[in-house]
Design a protein around this motif. Structure first.
Motif, PDB file in Angstrom:
ATOM      1  N   GLN A   2       0.844  -1.056   0.144  1.00  0.00           N
ATOM      2  CA  GLN A   2       0.049   0.144  -0.012  1.00  0.00           C
ATOM      3  C   GLN A   2       0.739   1.194  -0.098  1.00  0.00           C
ATOM      4  OE1 GLN A   2      -2.909  -0.015  -0.697  1.00  0.00           O
ATOM      5  NE2 GLN A   2      -3.925  -1.884   0.183  1.00  0.00           N
ATOM      6  N   GLN A   3       2.042   1.151   0.553  1.00  0.00           N
ATOM      7  CA  GLN A   3       2.815   2.514   0.857  1.00  0.00           C
ATOM      8  C   GLN A   3       3.588   2.580  -0.603  1.00  0.00           C
ATOM      9  OE1 GLN A   3       5.753   2.067   3.852  1.00  0.00           O
ATOM     10  NE2 GLN A   3       6.512   3.967   3.711  1.00  0.00           N
ATOM     11  N   ALA A   4       3.822   1.505  -1.183  1.00  0.00           N
ATOM     12  CA  ALA A   4       4.474   1.705  -2.581  1.00  0.00           C
ATOM     13  C   ALA A   4       3.415   2.186  -3.596  1.00  0.00           C
ATOM     14  CB  ALA A   4       5.034   0.469  -3.067  1.00  0.00           C
ATOM     15  N   ARG A   5       2.188   1.863  -3.285  1.00  0.00           N
ATOM     16  CA  ARG A   5       1.086   2.214  -4.236  1.00  0.00           C
ATOM     17  C   ARG A   5       0.889   3.754  -4.123  1.00  0.00           C
ATOM     18  NH1 ARG A   5      -3.589  -2.563  -4.154  1.00  0.00           N
ATOM     19  NH2 ARG A   5      -2.361  -3.791  -5.334  1.00  0.00           N
ATOM     20  N   GLU A   6       0.825   4.038  -2.634  1.00  0.00           N
ATOM     21  CA  GLU A   6       0.726   5.647  -2.408  1.00  0.00           C
ATOM     22  C   GLU A   6       1.972   6.491  -3.073  1.00  0.00           C
ATOM     23  OE1 GLU A   6      -0.375   9.104  -1.218  1.00  0.00           O
ATOM     24  OE2 GLU A   6      -1.836   7.489  -1.538  1.00  0.00           O
ATOM     25  N   GLN A   7       3.094   5.915  -2.756  1.00  0.00           N
ATOM     26  CA  GLN A   7       4.166   6.603  -3.138  1.00  0.00           C
ATOM     27  C   GLN A   7       4.120   6.948  -4.926  1.00  0.00           C
ATOM     28  OE1 GLN A   7       6.711   8.106  -1.390  1.00  0.00           O
ATOM     29  NE2 GLN A   7       7.291   9.048  -3.100  1.00  0.00           N
ATOM     30  N   ALA A   8       3.892   5.863  -5.590  1.00  0.00           N
ATOM     31  CA  ALA A   8       3.686   6.044  -7.037  1.00  0.00           C
ATOM     32  C   ALA A   8       2.720   7.040  -7.337  1.00  0.00           C
ATOM     33  CB  ALA A   8       3.334   4.690  -7.495  1.00  0.00           C
ATOM     34  N   ARG A   9       1.589   7.015  -6.355  1.00  0.00           N
ATOM     35  CA  ARG A   9       0.382   8.165  -6.784  1.00  0.00           C
ATOM     36  C   ARG A   9       0.859   9.247  -6.295  1.00  0.00           C
ATOM     37  NH1 ARG A   9      -3.460   3.868  -4.635  1.00  0.00           N
ATOM     38  NH2 ARG A   9      -3.086   4.690  -2.619  1.00  0.00           N
ATOM     39  N   ARG A  10       1.805   9.584  -5.560  1.00  0.00           N
ATOM     40  CA  ARG A  10       2.404  10.943  -5.015  1.00  0.00           C
ATOM     41  C   ARG A  10       3.333  11.448  -6.156  1.00  0.00           C
ATOM     42  NH1 ARG A  10       4.291  11.644   0.955  1.00  0.00           N
ATOM     43  NH2 ARG A  10       2.388  10.747   1.366  1.00  0.00           N
ATOM     44  N   THR A  11       3.962  10.478  -6.815  1.00  0.00           N
ATOM     45  CA  THR A  11       4.853  10.729  -7.470  1.00  0.00           C
ATOM     46  C   THR A  11       4.322  11.463  -8.804  1.00  0.00           C
ATOM     47  OG1 THR A  11       6.667   9.330  -6.834  1.00  0.00           O
ATOM     48  CG2 THR A  11       7.046   9.866  -9.195  1.00  0.00           C
ATOM     49  N   GLN A  12       3.232  10.550  -9.164  1.00  0.00           N
ATOM     50  CA  GLN A  12       2.310  10.930 -10.296  1.00  0.00           C
ATOM     51  C   GLN A  12       1.799  12.320 -10.270  1.00  0.00           C
ATOM     52  OE1 GLN A  12       1.778   9.576 -13.323  1.00  0.00           O
ATOM     53  NE2 GLN A  12       0.869  11.475 -14.013  1.00  0.00           N
ATOM     54  N   CYS A  13       1.389  12.719  -8.899  1.00  0.00           N
ATOM     55  CA  CYS A  13       0.693  14.031  -8.649  1.00  0.00           C
ATOM     56  C   CYS A  13       1.734  15.006  -8.624  1.00  0.00           C
ATOM     57  CB  CYS A  13       0.003  13.960  -7.029  1.00  0.00           C
ATOM     58  SG  CYS A  13      -0.373  15.542  -6.595  1.00  0.00           S
ATOM     59  N   LEU A  24      -3.774  15.556 -16.377  1.00  0.00           N
ATOM     60  CA  LEU A  24      -2.916  16.341 -15.685  1.00  0.00           C
ATOM     61  C   LEU A  24      -3.636  17.113 -14.542  1.00  0.00           C
ATOM     62  CD1 LEU A  24      -0.776  17.841 -18.555  1.00  0.00           C
ATOM     63  CD2 LEU A  24      -0.137  15.952 -16.848  1.00  0.00           C
ATOM     64  N   LEU A  25      -4.982  17.071 -14.577  1.00  0.00           N
ATOM     65  CA  LEU A  25      -5.561  17.906 -13.365  1.00  0.00           C
ATOM     66  C   LEU A  25      -6.229  16.962 -12.539  1.00  0.00           C
ATOM     67  CD1 LEU A  25      -7.667  20.328 -15.639  1.00  0.00           C
ATOM     68  CD2 LEU A  25      -5.500  20.729 -14.664  1.00  0.00           C
ATOM     69  N   THR A  26      -5.894  15.616 -12.633  1.00  0.00           N
ATOM     70  CA  THR A  26      -6.503  14.685 -11.797  1.00  0.00           C
ATOM     71  C   THR A  26      -5.263  14.085 -10.744  1.00  0.00           C
ATOM     72  OG1 THR A  26      -8.478  14.109 -13.178  1.00  0.00           O
ATOM     73  CG2 THR A  26      -7.994  12.508 -11.395  1.00  0.00           C
ATOM     74  N   CYS A  27      -5.544  13.985  -9.543  1.00  0.00           N
ATOM     75  CA  CYS A  27      -4.402  13.484  -8.590  1.00  0.00           C
ATOM     76  C   CYS A  27      -4.790  11.872  -8.718  1.00  0.00           C
ATOM     77  CB  CYS A  27      -4.377  14.181  -7.376  1.00  0.00           C
ATOM     78  SG  CYS A  27      -3.466  13.159  -6.107  1.00  0.00           S
TER      79      CYS A  27
END
Length: 353
Positions: free
Chosen positions: A35-46, A193-196
């Motif tokens: 879960q942490q790895a997934r959240e880190q990937a989402r944060r990087t994309q953001c 690009l406007l979606t986190c």
């Protein structure tokens, strides 16, 4: 010749339970890491989304010598809200301008049979103006900059829309069936690009026209107007090269949580502009404040329009120099407000945030 009998033993119940217990422990240990790895990937994309917005804004600055106006409108302050057509809309409030009979409705009086919609004005957003710099020329060409409410409608829809009074119009939107337009600006166009990514993953209010990012119009909770001290405000024309407090310590764009009255990325109200007047952990739309227990649901103040995010404990901001900073939710409100102002005259150190 003697034959030896082979006895084949299976798992005993105890051994099977031990194996299941070991597997359960391994899953319990690995799941948080996944879960942490997934959240880190989402944060990087953001963060990457904010970088792209920063490049687009800097390119706009290069082409026009100034940043785009945060909102284009004839008058200020900018009104907020959708068409007023029922009691719930009255109770929600629209920046203090609710039209006729608003006071009676809020105090429990009877609503009139027919309520005229409030004219919210032109309100073209900064996002719509930088679409060519984002590589979205095809979307940019579909926007009607004279009458924004006609944007993204087919020829058949335009014929019906133009022939019907706005308060009674029924527009067949993509896959949405017949509906009364809740705003003159409601494009059903997804801009990735406007979606986190964390917004969808955590059950946010995701729609085809929404934006998870907003420009900073002021350092305090004030209406969007001509005298704001941010970089993107009503009819603004600020330059990235003439920021009194310095580009490194001035917020340009940040993450936001959608409020119930947010309309879309074309609209230059609190849908695309926010301020640093409230902490970044302020709840919007009854989103739980992460510093309280899961049961605690804190309703947002009626006029709160600040930055926030679905990333645990942090909120990403694009600074005026093009860098992206992840600022913790426990940052001092005073420091956050100084970061939101372009000209308060204070010096901020990196240690402060």
């Amino acid at each position: 010749m003697r034959h030896h009998k082979r006895i084949i033993r299976g798992f005993t119940l105890l051994e099977m339970l031990m194996v299941i217990a070991i597997i359960a422990v391994l899953i319990a240990l690995l799941l948080p890491a996944i879960q942490q790895a997934r959240e880190q990937a989402r944060r990087t994309q953001c963060i990457n989304n904010l970088v792209q917005l920063g490049i687009a804004l800097h390119n706009y600055q290069t082409c026009h010598n100034v940043l785009p106006p945060g909102c284009v409108n004839l008058t200020g302050p900018v009104l907020e809200g959708e068409f007023v057509d029922d009691e719930a809309d009255y109770e929600g409030g629209f920046g203090g301008d609710n039209g006729p009979n608003a006071d009676d409705a809020i105090s429990g009086g009877e609503l009139p049979d027919e309520v005229a919609p409030v004219d919210m004005g032109y309100r073209m957003s900064w996002i719509a103006q930088i679409l060519p710099q984002l590589g979205k020329e095809n979307i940019y060409r579909r926007i009607d900059f004279i009458r924004p409410e006609r944007s993204f409608l087919s020829a058949k829809q335009l014929k019906h829309f133009d022939a019907t009074p706005i308060a009674e119009a029924v527009v067949e939107k993509d896959g949405m069936g017949g509906m009364k337009p809740q705003s003159p600006q409601m494009p059903q166009v997804i801009i990735s690009l406007l979606t986190c990514p964390s917004s969808a993953a955590r059950g946010g209010l995701v729609g085809p026209h929404h934006s998870d990012y907003a420009g900073c119009h002021a350092s305090t909770s004030v209406p969007i107007d001509l005298d704001n001290d941010g970089l993107l405000y009503l009819n603004s024309a600020e330059s990235l090269y003439e920021i009194p407090d310095g580009a490194t310590t001035t917020i340009l764009v940040g993450e936001k949580l959608m409020r119930g009255r947010d309309i879309g990325w074309m609209t230059g109200d609190y849908s695309t502009l926010r301020n640093t007047g409230v902490p970044t952990d302020t709840a919007y739309g009854f989103v739980s404040n992460r510093y309280y227990s899961d049961e605690a649901v804190i309703p947002a103040a009626a006029n709160a329009a600040g930055f926030s995010s679905y990333h645990t404990g942090t909120c990403n901001f694009l600074m005026a120099d093009g860098s992206v900073r992840s600022i913790g939710e426990r940052i001092s409100l005073e420091v956050l407000q100084r970061l939101g102002s372009r000209n308060d005259g204070s010096l901020i150190s990196n240690v402060d945030y």
